[in-house]
Design an enzyme around this catalytic site. Structure first.
Site, short mmCIF file in Angstrom:
data_model
loop_
_atom_site.label_atom_id
_atom_site.label_comp_id
_atom_site.label_asym_id
_atom_site.label_seq_id
_atom_site.Cartn_x
_atom_site.Cartn_y
_atom_site.Cartn_z
N CYS A 85 45.26 43.15 32.58
CA CYS A 85 44.52 42.37 33.55
C CYS A 85 44.53 40.88 33.22
O CYS A 85 44.15 40.50 32.11
CB CYS A 85 43.08 42.89 33.61
SG CYS A 85 41.96 41.86 34.56
N TYR B 289 47.72 37.05 44.49
CA TYR B 289 47.11 38.22 45.12
C TYR B 289 47.07 38.07 46.64
O TYR B 289 47.21 39.05 47.37
CB TYR B 289 45.71 38.44 44.56
CG TYR B 289 45.73 39.05 43.18
CD1 TYR B 289 45.68 40.42 43.01
CD2 TYR B 289 45.83 38.25 42.05
CE1 TYR B 289 45.73 40.99 41.76
CE2 TYR B 289 45.88 38.80 40.79
CZ TYR B 289 45.83 40.18 40.64
OH TYR B 289 45.89 40.74 39.39
#
Length: 354
Positions: A64, A195
């Site tokens: 992450c 994203y």
């Protein structure tokens, strides 16, 4: 991905770092929910959680990018003895990140299999995302905070009594306004920008996101052509925040998220800058390329239905000369680099840029 409106409550079980608050409806763009647990751990304990060595556990996944910020900052500041770290595996099911890397798939300090358990200790009705990084109070087993942006700033400013001798000042008083301004742009247009491309709900929203991302990268390319670091002449919080996206760019975002105008390797200043940081102790020695690829390609079945993880690209180039020393600057200012990674926190062999 479940179809939701930006104002809808987040459904239980949204567990990936990109899932909580990510909405992609037909014709709409990307929106990340920012309703984090904003309790702070501070030197004066103003929120009821004082800084105490050994009291808390930082839970991360090396996959992450948001958690990777905390991993890098903790290592640069030398907080390993004061703040232990639990590492989740790169994949998870619909409920939670899991501790499948540990013997018996149980975190040895918290005694739990799923990070979700720590969130439910904090709030039995917790229905938001089970995100990393999270800091957990060991005694109660409850998450204190998952506010990743404030978390690293507090590690720099509130945990100073436990910094290693020679720890760098990643958030110096005199540069905070500029660091905040640059970091805000990085978060908005780059960290989140990839994203927006990857989870765009329409061609129009993807096109907007794509243009916005590469416009920001072009600005950063220009900025970094004549200066070694983003703000001042040493590494700061702003550099940490950009690095965790850049190190994932070619291995994931370029193909998986369709951020394919250029590879990082096609942007001379950014590519050299990223290699400079990667080769600085505390950065590249925390990067696990295998976990990064497994997470994105195996978990995002809406984007990659087969779950096939690509073999490339080659990552050895991260260790090639970068030439950034010619721009001056001192990575750690008046401080020193961190020592070797402790044995129990090393990236597995074959997962880095050996």
């Amino acid at each position: 991905m479940a179809q939701s409106s930006p104002g809808d409550p987040i459904p239980d079980g949204t567990s990936a770092h990109e899932r909580p608050g990510v909405y992609s409806t037909p014709g709409a763009g990307f929106e990340r929910d920012t309703r984090y647990l904003t309790t702070r751990i501070t030197a004066d304990g103003r929120d009821g959680w004082p800084v105490e060595p050994g009291r808390y556990r930082l839970v991360v996944s090396r996959a992450c990018p948001w958690a990777s910020r905390a991993i890098v900052v903790r290592r640069l500041l030398g907080l390993e003895d004061a703040l232990s770290m639990g590492v989740c595996g790169p994949t998870h099911d619909e409920r939670s990140w899991t501790f499948d890397l540990d013997p018996g798939a149980v975190d040895p300090v918290l005694g739990i299999e799923r990070l979700r358990d720590a969130y439910l200790r904090r709030d039995p009705q917790y229905a938001r995302g089970i995100t990393v990084p999270a800091i957990v109070d060991v005694a109660s087993g409850a998450v204190v905070t998952n506010d990743f942006a404030q978390m690293t700033l507090d590690l720099s400013t509130q945990w100073t009594a436990y910094h290693r001798p020679g720890a760098p000042d990643l958030y110096p008083d005199a540069l905070r306004d500029e660091i905040d301004e640059v970091a805000d742009e990085i978060y908005r247009d780059v960290n989140n920008g990839v994203y927006r491309c990857g989870f765009a709900g329409s061609q129009e929203s993807y096109d907007r996101a794509f243009t916005r991302l590469f416009t920001a990268l072009d600005r950063l390319e220009e900025r970094l052509t004549s200066r070694r670091y983003l703000v001042g002449d040493t590494i700061t919080e702003a550099d940490v925040r950009l690095f965790t996206t850049l190190v994932r760019f070619d291995v994931v975002y370029h193909g998986h998220f369709k951020c394919n105008r250029d590879r990082l390797t096609d942007l001379p200043a950014l590519w050299a800058y990223a290699r400079d940081l990667f080769q600085t102790p505390g950065f590249g020695d925390t990067v696990d390329f295998v976990d990064i690829k497994r997470h994105y390609y195996e978990v995002h079945r809406d984007i990659n239905p087969s779950g096939i993880v690509p073999r490339g690209p080659r990552v050895g180039a991260w260790l090639t000369p970068h030439g950034r020393q010619a721009l001056g600057g001192r990575p750690f200012g008046d401080g020193t680099p961190p020592g070797p990674v402790r044995a129990d926190e090393r990236v597995p062999q074959g997962h880095g840029a050996e």
